[in-house]
Design an enzyme around this catalytic site. Sequence first.
Site, PDB file in Angstrom:
ATOM      1  N   CYS A 177       1.822  -3.696  -2.522  1.00  0.00           N
ATOM      2  CA  CYS A 177       0.930  -3.884  -1.379  1.00  0.00           C
ATOM      3  C   CYS A 177       0.008  -2.677  -1.315  1.00  0.00           C
ATOM      4  O   CYS A 177      -0.039  -1.882  -2.258  1.00  0.00           O
ATOM      5  CB  CYS A 177       1.696  -4.114  -0.076  1.00  0.00           C
ATOM      6  SG  CYS A 177       2.634  -2.701   0.551  1.00  0.00           S
ATOM      7  N   ASP A 203      -1.064  -8.258   6.055  1.00  0.00           N
ATOM      8  CA  ASP A 203      -0.644  -6.876   6.291  1.00  0.00           C
ATOM      9  C   ASP A 203      -0.428  -6.685   7.795  1.00  0.00           C
ATOM     10  O   ASP A 203      -1.378  -6.749   8.574  1.00  0.00           O
ATOM     11  CB  ASP A 203      -1.717  -5.918   5.787  1.00  0.00           C
ATOM     12  CG  ASP A 203      -1.257  -4.472   5.785  1.00  0.00           C
ATOM     13  OD1 ASP A 203      -0.211  -4.163   6.398  1.00  0.00           O
ATOM     14  OD2 ASP A 203      -1.948  -3.648   5.165  1.00  0.00           O
ATOM     15  N   ASN A 213       2.529   0.630   0.281  1.00  0.00           N
ATOM     16  CA  ASN A 213       3.960   0.653  -0.035  1.00  0.00           C
ATOM     17  C   ASN A 213       4.812   1.145   1.129  1.00  0.00           C
ATOM     18  O   ASN A 213       5.797   1.849   0.942  1.00  0.00           O
ATOM     19  CB  ASN A 213       4.221   1.468  -1.300  1.00  0.00           C
ATOM     20  CG  ASN A 213       5.621   1.307  -1.873  1.00  0.00           C
ATOM     21  OD1 ASN A 213       6.187   2.250  -2.395  1.00  0.00           O
ATOM     22  ND2 ASN A 213       6.193   0.121  -1.791  1.00  0.00           N
ATOM     23  N   CYS A 269       4.956  -1.251   4.184  1.00  0.00           N
ATOM     24  CA  CYS A 269       5.224  -2.416   5.037  1.00  0.00           C
ATOM     25  C   CYS A 269       5.747  -3.598   4.216  1.00  0.00           C
ATOM     26  O   CYS A 269       6.940  -3.869   4.188  1.00  0.00           O
ATOM     27  CB  CYS A 269       3.977  -2.845   5.818  1.00  0.00           C
ATOM     28  SG  CYS A 269       3.436  -1.645   7.058  1.00  0.00           S
ATOM     29  N   ARG A 270       4.846  -4.285   3.547  1.00  0.00           N
ATOM     30  CA  ARG A 270       5.197  -5.548   2.880  1.00  0.00           C
ATOM     31  C   ARG A 270       6.014  -5.370   1.605  1.00  0.00           C
ATOM     32  O   ARG A 270       7.043  -6.035   1.440  1.00  0.00           O
ATOM     33  CB  ARG A 270       3.929  -6.340   2.568  1.00  0.00           C
ATOM     34  CG  ARG A 270       3.163  -6.750   3.809  1.00  0.00           C
ATOM     35  CD  ARG A 270       1.807  -7.310   3.476  1.00  0.00           C
ATOM     36  NE  ARG A 270       0.933  -6.241   2.964  1.00  0.00           N
ATOM     37  CZ  ARG A 270      -0.262  -6.436   2.442  1.00  0.00           C
ATOM     38  NH1 ARG A 270      -0.742  -7.658   2.328  1.00  0.00           N
ATOM     39  NH2 ARG A 270      -0.987  -5.420   2.031  1.00  0.00           N
ATOM     40  N   SER A 271       5.572  -4.510   0.703  1.00  0.00           N
ATOM     41  CA  SER A 271       6.277  -4.429  -0.586  1.00  0.00           C
ATOM     42  C   SER A 271       7.692  -3.861  -0.475  1.00  0.00           C
ATOM     43  O   SER A 271       8.604  -4.400  -1.118  1.00  0.00           O
ATOM     44  CB  SER A 271       5.438  -3.693  -1.638  1.00  0.00           C
ATOM     45  OG  SER A 271       5.093  -2.394  -1.240  1.00  0.00           O
TER      46      SER A 271
END
Length: 159
Positions: free
Chosen positions: A10, A126, A13, A15-17
């Site tokens: 993401c 995001d 690195n 939040c999402r990943s």
Amino acid sequence: MKPVRILFVCLGNICRSPLAEGILRDLAERAGHGHAVSIDSAGIGGWHIGAPPDQRSISVAKAHGIDIAALRGRKITTADFSAFDLILGMDMSNVRDLSVLVPSAMAGKVHLFMHYATGQDGDVPDPYYEEAADAFEAVYQMLEAGCLSLLARLGERAS
């Protein structure tokens, strides 16, 4: 059989990943396939190198019984394109950025996460700038569904 090496990417690195990393690792372990996958995450940018995931990602993962607090942010490197079998961007912007970085011989490793995992086009949004309390939960649910599909797809590939 060596494990399939998967890198989630993401923007930063945090939040999402890392959330996707924690979810897939948990699902694989619970399904008895932890040995079949090697999972990591990285960011396009280096703003959060060495930092833990966003507290909201840690909290939503914890609410689902997953501990991602020990993960640390890192920036994708050229070596990652050789080290991983699948490099899954969380949104099209990430995929475009990855496409610029990937050596041409390895371009087939880079995919949009939701498209690769579920066959559906679409970004994992995001949640970083979202003020709504349920934004991280919505992203968690999307990532979990994608990771379940990804795990099933990897199982089909192995058999």
